[in-house]
Design a protein around this motif. Structure first.
Motif, PDB file in Angstrom:
ATOM      1  N   LEU A 186      -9.039   0.591  -2.536  1.00 13.88           N
ATOM      2  CA  LEU A 186      -8.470  -0.442  -1.646  1.00 13.88           C
ATOM      3  C   LEU A 186      -9.519  -1.275  -0.856  1.00 13.88           C
ATOM      4  N   LEU A 188       0.741  -1.269   0.140  1.00 14.87           N
ATOM      5  CA  LEU A 188      -0.126   0.059  -0.041  1.00 14.87           C
ATOM      6  C   LEU A 188       0.824   1.213   0.029  1.00 14.87           C
ATOM      7  N   VAL A 191      -5.686  -5.533   6.377  1.00 13.69           N
ATOM      8  CA  VAL A 191      -6.290  -4.654   5.406  1.00 13.69           C
ATOM      9  C   VAL A 191      -8.096  -4.956   5.595  1.00 13.69           C
ATOM     10  N   TRP A 206      -4.261   5.409   3.358  1.00 12.68           N
ATOM     11  CA  TRP A 206      -3.693   4.466   2.702  1.00 12.68           C
ATOM     12  C   TRP A 206      -4.521   3.716   1.504  1.00 12.68           C
ATOM     13  N   LEU A 262      -9.810   2.298   7.062  1.00 11.23           N
ATOM     14  CA  LEU A 262      -9.375   2.636   5.821  1.00 11.23           C
ATOM     15  C   LEU A 262     -10.578   3.007   4.791  1.00 11.23           C
ATOM     16  N   ARG A 304      -9.376  -3.784   8.989  1.00  9.49           N
ATOM     17  CA  ARG A 304      -9.146  -2.373   9.182  1.00  9.49           C
ATOM     18  C   ARG A 304     -10.504  -1.731   8.210  1.00  9.49           C
ATOM     19  N   ALA A 339      -9.656  -5.190  -1.656  1.00 12.36           N
ATOM     20  CA  ALA A 339      -9.065  -5.968  -0.748  1.00 12.36           C
ATOM     21  C   ALA A 339     -10.301  -7.079  -0.439  1.00 12.36           C
ATOM     22  N   PHE A 370       1.064  -4.728   4.241  1.00 13.32           N
ATOM     23  CA  PHE A 370      -0.029  -5.234   5.261  1.00 13.32           C
ATOM     24  C   PHE A 370      -0.669  -6.564   5.072  1.00 13.32           C
TER      25      PHE A 370
END
Length: 174
Positions: free
Chosen positions: A143, A31, A129, A44, A138, A132, A147, A124
C-alpha cells in the motif's frame, strides 16, 4: 555469490504476489482492512493475493483479487511498480497494478473464509493515503509503495508513462 565466492544464506521461497491500486474517478483508492495475525493488527491494505496457482497470469490474479476482496472490476489496467519487499530474507516479488474505470462486479460475491470473513472495504482520497503513510498510520508495504508510486507518477509524467498490464516481469515470468 555473483563473483564466484561461496556464501550460506537462509531465505524464504515465495511464489510472488500481486496487489491492486484501484483508483476511482474521484482519485479515491479502494482499500480493504483485515486482521493480520503476524503483526496482531487490522491493517488497511490494497486488494492483493499470492501467485499460488501454477502458471497463472499475474494480471488475471490481480483481477481475481479485486473481485474476491472488493467485489469490483476495472476497465483499465497498467503496471504501476514491481518490488522485492524483503530481498534480504525472501525471494518474494510483488507486482502492483493500477486499475481504473472501476465498477462493482455483478452476480454473487465471493464466499470469503478465514481472515477474509470480516474484511472491510472503503475508499480514501489518494492524498489522504499518502499523508497517512508518511505520518506512520498505514503500514502495509504494498500500500505504501503503491500510493507513493502513484502520487509520483501523477506529479511527473502522468499515467500514460506506465507500462501496459501485460508488460514482462522478469522476477516472475509467466
Amino acid at each position: 555469490m555473483p563473483d564466484g565466492r561461496a556464501a550460506t544464506r537462509d531465505y524464504m521461497k515465495h511464489p510472488g504476489a500481486v496487489a491492486v491500486i484501484a483508483l476511482d474517478e474521484q482519485d479515491r483508492v479502494l482499500l480493504v482492512r483485515q486482521y493480520r495475525h503476524p503483526v496482531r493488527h487490522r491493517l488497511w491494505e490494497l486488494p492483493a493475493g499470492l501467485l499460488d496457482i501454477p502458471g497463472e497470469n499475474p494480471l488475471h490474479a490481480a483481477q481475481r483479487e479485486l473481485y474476491e476482496e472488493a467485489h469490483h472490476k476495472a476497465g483499465d489496467w497498467r503496471v504501476l511498480v514491481d518490488l522485492y519487499p524483503t530481498s534480504g530474507g525472501s525471494d518474494e516479488a510483488i507486482r502492483i497494478y493500477l486499475a481504473r474505470d472501476l465498477a462493482e462486479s455483478e452476480g454473487e460475491r465471493f464466499q470469503a473464509e478465514g481472515e477474509e470473513l470480516d474484511l472491510q472495504v472503503a475508499r480514501f482520497p489518494l492524498t489522504e493515503v499518502v499523508s497517512r503513510a508518511l505520518a506512520g498510520d498505514l503500514h502495509n508495504g504494498a500500500l505504501v509503495a503503491g500510493a507513493l508510486a502513484l502520487s509520483a507518477v501523477l506529479a511527473a509524467n502522468g499515467l500514460d508513462a506506465l507500462r501496459p498490464a501485460e508488460a514482462p516481469w522478469p522476477a516472475r515470468p509467466f
